[in-house]
Design an enzyme around this catalytic site. Structure first.
Site, PDB file in Angstrom:
ATOM      1  N   ASP A  67       0.843  -1.184   0.000  1.00  0.00           N
ATOM      2  CA  ASP A  67       0.000   0.000   0.000  1.00  0.00           C
ATOM      3  C   ASP A  67       0.881   1.238   0.000  1.00  0.00           C
ATOM      4  OD1 ASP A  67       0.872  -0.734   2.531  1.00  0.00           O
ATOM      5  OD2 ASP A  67      -1.130  -0.940   3.362  1.00  0.00           O
ATOM      6  N   GLU A 126      -5.882   3.235   3.498  1.00  0.00           N
ATOM      7  CA  GLU A 126      -6.453   3.850   4.692  1.00  0.00           C
ATOM      8  C   GLU A 126      -7.856   4.395   4.431  1.00  0.00           C
ATOM      9  OE1 GLU A 126      -5.190   3.569   7.530  1.00  0.00           O
ATOM     10  OE2 GLU A 126      -3.090   3.107   7.169  1.00  0.00           O
TER      11      GLU A 126
END
Length: 373
Positions: A67, A126
């Site tokens: 990520d 997120e």
């Protein structure tokens, strides 16, 4: 200092929120351009990147996901390479994740194995979530891995520790937003109003009964209301209130049950406090569920190493949208020890950079093993 520690420090200075990772994407693409073009295929999607590293005699495609986004946190580490973006920080270790992925990718560009590799640089972990939409792209359909893996830093474990378990690793998670609208008025005449602060307080208390009275005691679930917004000044009864929180469960079934019960309780609030209510469950992340055979094989492989210790950990109530990829592709995620005094999402998180080269070496050896089977 290794070049990938420097890459981590460079990336640490440019954290960006979900689907706004333009500098991050540019940095990664610029680095990839320094590698031999004939060994790579690169495709962009939104602010993410797919990178295929060609094998010598491919029989399968091994996936590795990292990520790339940061968090809306003001950094307080005092590091020389602190964030240049005042209100954003890599407080979840995604700068570590990216540098490890680039280190692993670079190794296999210069030391090819039989199988093809796919490195996925995924935005918006997120929020609002990048894994699920990436899975639906034509790129992913063309380059669907036969297996996939990922890691997440763990501040509570020392460097050289890998923590993992078969089955459920991370929980199902869902955002929770509830808006209440009643009737405001003068503080001296409460009987002429429908006070939404009172309604909100009652709702918060009732929501906790979902966990204590509607979830199996042998199961686990969490409802946390982290923010309440209401009112204007001290002598006006509030007409509106907004509750913001999160739901965490260890099973998909429990998530459905908890949401249904929340809806029922909110309907009761509407009747009892003569107000209007709206529920938004926002973004939901599917559980991270490690495929048993691959996970056990990985654990056995790591256990034979002398520089890394593998431990079997408990499941956690944290969420990760990598769960969507594991829902479709066999694979696993593991915790990487980075021994920081401060935890994830903390403004003073400062992971030990020794973990970067440790992780690169370990992952490269495992992929060599899998990619030359």
């Amino acid at each position: 200092m290794s070049s990938f520690v420097q890459i981590r420090r460079d990336l640490h200075q440019i954290p960006e929120l979900g689907f706004q990772e333009f500098k991050t994407q540019s940095y990664v693409l610029t680095y990839l351009q320094t590698l031999p073009e004939d060994r790579l295929e690169i495709k962009q999607w939104e602010t993410g990147i797919f990178v295929k590293v060609k094998g010598i005699n491919p029989k399968k495609l091994i996936g590795y996901r990292t990520d790339i986004d940061g968090l809306p946190i003001v950094e307080e580490t005092g590091l020389e390479f602190h964030s240049k973006h005042e209100t954003e920080m890599h407080a979840c270790g995604h700068d570590f994740h990216m540098s490890i992925a680039l280190g692993t990718l670079t190794h296999f560009v210069y030391h090819p194995i039989n199988d093809d590799l796919l490195f996925i640089f995924q935005p918006a972990e997120e929020g609002p979530g990048g894994a699920e939409p990436m899975l639906k792209t034509d790129i992913m359909k063309e380059w669907m891995p036969d297996m996939i893996m990922a890691l997440h830093i763990a501040p509570e474990y020392p460097v050289g520790t890998i923590a993992i378990r078969e089955g459920l690793l991370f929980a199902n998670t869902s955002e929770l937003f509830i808006d209440l609208k009643g009737k405001g008025g003068h503080a001296a005449f409460p009987h002429q109003t429908n006070d939404m602060i009172i309604a909100a307080c009652s709702l918060v208390t009732q929501l906790q009964t979902v966990i204590s009275r509607n979830v199996d005691p042998l199961d686990s679930a969490v409802i946390t209301i982290g923010k309440i917004t209401s009112g204007t000044v001290q002598n006006i009864i509030a007409e509106r209130a907004r509750l913001e929180g999160t739901i965490r469960t260890l099973s998909v079934e429990s998530m459905e049950k908890v949401k249904k019960r929340i809806e029922e309780i909110v309907k009761g609030i509407e009747v009892g406090f003569q107000c209007e209510a709206n529920i938004d469950f926002g973004v939901m992340y599917y559980q991270v569920y490690n495929e048993a055979k691959l996970t056990r094989e990985f654990m056995d492989f790591v256990a034979k190493r002398t520089d890394v210790k593998v431990i079997e950990c408990k499941e956690a109530m944290t969420g990760e949208d990598f769960g969507y990829m594991l829902k479709e592709i066999p694979g696993f995620m593991f915790w990487l020890g980075v021994e920081s005094e401060y935890g994830l999402h903390h403004s003073k998180l400062n992971p030990n950079e020794k973990a970067i080269d440790t992780a690169i070496n370990m992952i490269c050896q495992y992929i060599e093993y899998k990619g030359n089977e």
